[in-house]
Scaffold this motif. Structure first.
Motif, short mmCIF file in Angstrom:
data_model
loop_
_atom_site.label_atom_id
_atom_site.label_comp_id
_atom_site.label_asym_id
_atom_site.label_seq_id
_atom_site.Cartn_x
_atom_site.Cartn_y
_atom_site.Cartn_z
N GLU A 206 108.07 55.70 118.68
CA GLU A 206 108.22 54.35 118.14
C GLU A 206 107.67 53.35 119.16
OE1 GLU A 206 112.28 53.72 117.17
OE2 GLU A 206 112.35 55.30 115.65
N TYR A 207 106.57 52.67 118.78
CA TYR A 207 105.96 51.68 119.65
C TYR A 207 106.51 50.29 119.32
CZ TYR A 207 102.56 55.42 120.49
OH TYR A 207 101.97 56.61 120.81
N SER A 208 106.51 49.44 120.32
CA SER A 208 106.96 48.07 120.10
C SER A 208 105.91 47.24 119.36
CB SER A 208 107.30 47.40 121.44
OG SER A 208 106.14 47.34 122.27
N ASP A 209 104.64 47.68 119.42
CA ASP A 209 103.54 46.97 118.75
C ASP A 209 102.82 47.97 117.85
OD1 ASP A 209 101.04 45.66 118.11
OD2 ASP A 209 101.46 44.28 119.77
N PRO A 210 102.61 47.68 116.56
CA PRO A 210 101.93 48.64 115.68
C PRO A 210 100.50 48.92 116.09
CG PRO A 210 102.21 46.51 114.59
CD PRO A 210 103.01 46.44 115.86
N ARG A 211 99.87 48.03 116.90
CA ARG A 211 98.50 48.27 117.33
C ARG A 211 98.41 49.46 118.28
NH1 ARG A 211 97.36 41.94 118.54
NH2 ARG A 211 99.53 42.17 119.27
N CYS A 212 99.55 49.82 118.92
CA CYS A 212 99.55 51.02 119.79
C CYS A 212 99.33 52.28 118.95
CB CYS A 212 100.86 51.11 120.56
SG CYS A 212 101.16 49.77 121.71
N ALA A 213 99.93 52.31 117.74
CA ALA A 213 99.74 53.47 116.88
C ALA A 213 98.29 53.60 116.42
CB ALA A 213 100.66 53.35 115.67
N ALA A 214 97.55 52.46 116.32
CA ALA A 214 96.13 52.53 115.95
C ALA A 214 95.27 53.02 117.10
CB ALA A 214 95.66 51.15 115.49
N ALA A 237 92.25 49.16 111.42
CA ALA A 237 93.57 49.36 110.85
C ALA A 237 94.10 48.13 110.15
CB ALA A 237 94.54 49.81 111.94
N LEU A 239 94.81 45.20 111.60
CA LEU A 239 95.76 44.48 112.45
C LEU A 239 95.07 43.34 113.18
CD1 LEU A 239 97.59 47.61 113.92
CD2 LEU A 239 98.31 46.17 112.00
#
Length: 274
Positions: A206-214, A237, A239
């Protein structure tokens, strides 16, 4: 040459106990116990009278000693070894037996004239006999208040899931084999990374920023992605774009914080980053 002598094993026989022997044992023990108490009662009654009790209360001395001997012996035999109160119960059983045994010869010495109570009985006899009832009561209360065994913590096993008899139990499924994926080698890479994964599901990060998952899939090439490649992945993505410093200092740093081994990968060539 030494001779070897072999002897046949001694046979053992399991002979059942006759019924009359068991009956005699079961009936004989309480009969003997009753007669012993009857025979000891006059001597204990006599000592009670010598100690100062009247004729009626003196019979209580016989009941006190008989009950004390029986209760202490029963508690000593039922308490397990090492249990609280075991030593006290055994000591009380021996003490009650000694008191019951000593009461008879002392009383008989007075009755037969070897000792005399004229004009009055000895002081030691009066004090000793008078202390017997309260001491017996105190010890019996001590045995009653002592727990039978040490307190233990009970651990309850988890309950098995209930299954409906009408519903067939599904067969056990073996775990899927390990899958080894080999990534394509980009131009300029110095080695062929082989990433080993298992088909078993793992808890997602679980990342604090969804851009990390991209950004995270870019590491699957075996190279550490550059700023332009990470920005392209973020925009692809859908974002929001951000500065180069935030991409490298926050987003990529958070990905590598969860998986430190990713920071040790060789950097991607500039051409790939572009």
């Amino acid at each position: 040459m030494a001779e070897l002598h072999l002897s046949a094993p001694t046979p053992t026989y399991d002979t059942p106990t006759p019924r009359w022997v068991s009956l005699l044992t079961d009936v004989g023990r309480p009969v003997v116990a009753a007669w012993v108490m009857i025979m000891c009662a006059p001597g204990e009654h006599h000592l009670g009278k010598l100690a100062g009790w009247n004729d009626t209360l003196a019979w209580g001395m016989a009941g006190v000693l008989a009950a004390y001997a029986g209760i202490a012996a029963a508690v000593a035999s039922k308490r397990p070894k090492g249990a609280p109160g075991k030593f006290s119960a055994v000591a009380g059983a021996w003490l009650s037996l000694a008191a019951a045994m000593s009461a008879q010869p002392v009383s008989h010495l007075f009755v037969t004239g070897h000792w005399t109570a004229d004009p009055r009985p000895p002081v030691w006899l009066v004090v000793t006999v008078s202390c017997i009832p309260p001491l017996v009561l105190g010890h019996l209360l001590h045995l009653a208040a002592t727990p039978v065994r040490a307190r233990t913590t009970r651990v309850t096993a988890p309950a098995e899931p209930k299954t409906d008899p009408a519903t067939p139990t599904p067969p056990a499924v073996d775990a899927p084999p390990t899958i080894v994926w080999a990534q394509a080698v980009p131009q300029g890479a110095r080695f062929l990374p082989i990433v080993t994964r298992t088909a078993a599901a793992t808890k997602p990060i679980e990342y604090s920023d969804p851009r990390c998952a991209a950004i995270r899939p870019l590491y699957e090439t075996g190279l550490r992605p550059g700023t332009k490649a990470m920005r392209a992945a973020i925009i692809a993505a859908g974002l929001d774009d951000c500065s180069d410093g935030m991409i490298r200092g926050q987003l990529r740093a958070e990905v590598e914080l969860h998986e430190p081994h990713l920071a040790a990968l060789p950097p991607a060539p500039v051409a790939i980053g572009a």
